[in-house]
Design an enzyme around this catalytic site. Structure first.
Site, short mmCIF file in Angstrom:
data_model
loop_
_atom_site.label_atom_id
_atom_site.label_comp_id
_atom_site.label_asym_id
_atom_site.label_seq_id
_atom_site.Cartn_x
_atom_site.Cartn_y
_atom_site.Cartn_z
N SER A 194 42.13 41.71 40.28
CA SER A 194 41.96 40.84 39.11
C SER A 194 41.88 41.70 37.86
O SER A 194 41.22 42.73 37.85
CB SER A 194 40.66 40.05 39.19
OG SER A 194 40.41 39.61 40.48
N HIS A 233 44.65 35.61 42.72
CA HIS A 233 45.04 36.69 43.64
C HIS A 233 46.35 36.35 44.34
O HIS A 233 46.39 36.18 45.55
CB HIS A 233 43.97 36.93 44.70
CG HIS A 233 42.67 37.42 44.16
ND1 HIS A 233 42.49 38.69 43.68
CD2 HIS A 233 41.49 36.80 44.00
CE1 HIS A 233 41.25 38.83 43.26
NE2 HIS A 233 40.61 37.70 43.44
N HIS A 256 41.06 39.59 50.82
CA HIS A 256 39.65 39.97 50.76
C HIS A 256 38.93 39.70 52.07
O HIS A 256 39.21 38.72 52.76
CB HIS A 256 38.95 39.22 49.62
CG HIS A 256 39.40 39.64 48.27
ND1 HIS A 256 40.48 39.08 47.63
CD2 HIS A 256 38.92 40.59 47.42
CE1 HIS A 256 40.65 39.66 46.46
NE2 HIS A 256 39.72 40.58 46.31
N TYR A 302 35.96 38.68 52.19
CA TYR A 302 35.17 37.45 52.03
C TYR A 302 35.95 36.19 52.35
O TYR A 302 35.38 35.11 52.49
CB TYR A 302 34.54 37.36 50.63
CG TYR A 302 35.49 37.30 49.45
CD1 TYR A 302 36.32 36.21 49.23
CD2 TYR A 302 35.51 38.34 48.52
CE1 TYR A 302 37.17 36.16 48.13
CE2 TYR A 302 36.34 38.29 47.41
CZ TYR A 302 37.17 37.20 47.23
OH TYR A 302 38.01 37.16 46.15
N GLU A 303 37.28 36.31 52.48
CA GLU A 303 38.07 35.14 52.86
C GLU A 303 37.99 34.89 54.36
O GLU A 303 38.56 33.91 54.85
CB GLU A 303 39.53 35.33 52.43
CG GLU A 303 39.71 35.35 50.92
CD GLU A 303 41.14 35.61 50.52
OE1 GLU A 303 41.98 34.71 50.65
OE2 GLU A 303 41.43 36.74 50.08
N ALA A 357 38.22 44.09 39.99
CA ALA A 357 37.27 43.57 38.99
C ALA A 357 35.88 43.85 39.54
O ALA A 357 35.67 43.79 40.75
CB ALA A 357 37.47 42.08 38.82
N MET A 366 33.73 43.34 45.45
CA MET A 366 33.89 42.84 46.83
C MET A 366 35.17 43.36 47.50
O MET A 366 35.73 42.68 48.37
CB MET A 366 33.91 41.31 46.81
CG MET A 366 32.67 40.69 46.19
SD MET A 366 32.80 38.90 46.12
CE MET A 366 31.39 38.49 45.08
N SER A 367 35.62 44.53 47.10
CA SER A 367 36.89 45.01 47.67
C SER A 367 36.94 46.54 47.66
O SER A 367 35.90 47.20 47.58
CB SER A 367 38.07 44.46 46.85
OG SER A 367 38.08 45.03 45.55
N ASN A 371 31.95 41.46 33.91
CA ASN A 371 30.69 40.76 33.59
C ASN A 371 29.51 41.70 33.82
O ASN A 371 29.60 42.62 34.62
CB ASN A 371 30.54 39.55 34.52
CG ASN A 371 30.63 39.94 36.00
OD1 ASN A 371 31.72 40.17 36.54
ND2 ASN A 371 29.49 40.07 36.63
N HIS A 395 33.51 32.76 39.12
CA HIS A 395 34.80 33.40 39.39
C HIS A 395 35.76 33.16 38.22
O HIS A 395 36.53 34.06 37.84
CB HIS A 395 35.37 32.85 40.70
CG HIS A 395 36.64 33.50 41.15
ND1 HIS A 395 36.73 34.85 41.46
CD2 HIS A 395 37.90 33.01 41.30
CE1 HIS A 395 37.98 35.14 41.80
NE2 HIS A 395 38.70 34.04 41.71
#
Ligand code: HPA
Length: 283
Positions: A36, A67, A89, A91-92, A119, A216-217, A240, A252
């Site tokens: 991102s 994405h 990801h 988290y998916e 990001a 997260m990646s 952020n 998000h």
């Protein structure tokens, strides 16, 4: 193949063969994964071939807004490059193998250097949204490791990560940041599994542990790339202040918004990096 478990040596070979057919005469030694905030870099690529992930064996398509997923082959600032625009990801719900499948395919294609972008939330109080951070190291808080149960008999999974992010690539990126006047911090990236954002208590703890940014990646890709002998560099777009560091709720959509506002700066930085990279590998 179960969609959540992905990669195996046969699928890696099949995907590499499919991509090799589209390389024409290009022999990219550099690959870039666009997270991102970095997607617009594809506009700066002189594209030779475009392959949606759904057409490539073992590549899953991300269902997360912001994405998209496609692999591009072309030139950036004249330098042959493979660009993975979008990533899968953890988290998916995908396995570590699926998440890192593209990296194994890049290794099979002979890629030697990998720039990972993402990001991230800023933990360091000097970081402002829209600024960038060069990864000098990472903390793996994902609770998993992509080399766990590694099936490659030929190589040891006990790889050294004492210099996970490459000093020479980092110098080249810092030089690109200087000459394009892009604010680039240097810091430590802490990876969580997500998908929920962190609590303020977690962020306070992560700060004490030395983390400058949280995301997260990236960490699984770094580990697999290092296991394959690929040099790695990483850049975060700080989208952020991390949880509890401002009065704002995290969303998000806001992450994507700041990412897209910084995107032209990211394009400048990556294009200049590719230019200098070309000089270091040919000159
Ligand atoms: N936390 C985790 N991942 C993120 C964040 C965050 O604050 N911002 C962008 N990705």
């Amino acid at each position: 193949m179960n969609s959540k478990t992905g990669s195996n040596p046969g699928t890696v070979r099949e995907a590499a063969t499919a991509i090799r057919r589209k390389l024409q005469s290009l022999k990219p030694r550099l690959a870039i994964v666009l997270g991102s905030g970095f997607k617009a870099a594809t506009d700066a690529v002189e594209i030779v071939s475009r392959m949606p992930y759904r057409t490539l064996p073992g590549f899953q398509t991300s269902g997360v807004p912001g994405h998209g997923g496609e692999l591009l082959v072309g030139r950036l600032s004249g330098v042959p490059v493979i660009v993975c625009s979008g990533r899968i990801h953890y988290y998916e719900g995908h396995s570590m193998e699926t998440v890192t499948h593209p990296v194994r395919v890049l290794a099979a294609l002979g890629v030697q250097d990998l720039l990972l972008t993402n990001a991230a939330g800023g933990i360091n109080s000097n970081y402002r949204p829209g600024e960038f951070m060069l990864l000098t190291d990472h903390l793996n808080f994902m609770g998993d490791n992509p080399l766990r149960g590694s099936r490659t008999a030929s190589s040891s999974p006990f790889i050294d990560l004492s210099k996970a992010y490459d000093g020479d690539l980092n110098k080249t990126i810092q030089r690109a940041a200087r000459t394009t006047r892009v604010k680039l911090h240097r810091g430590i990236y802490l990876a969580v599994s997500g998908p929920s954002y962190e609590t303020p208590a977690e962020i306070r703890a992560f700060r004490k542990l030395g983390a400058d940014a949280v995301g997260m990646s990236t960490v699984p890709e770094t580990i697999v790339a290092r296991a394959c002998g690929i040099r790695v560099a990483g850049i975060s777009c700080i989208t952020n202040p991390a949880a509890g560091l401002s009065g704002d709720k995290l969303s998000h959509d806001d992450v994507l918004k700041v990412g897209s506002q910084s995107t032209q700066t990211a394009v400048k930085l990556l294009s200049r990096f590719a230019e200098y990279y070309g000089d270091t590998v040919t000159g």
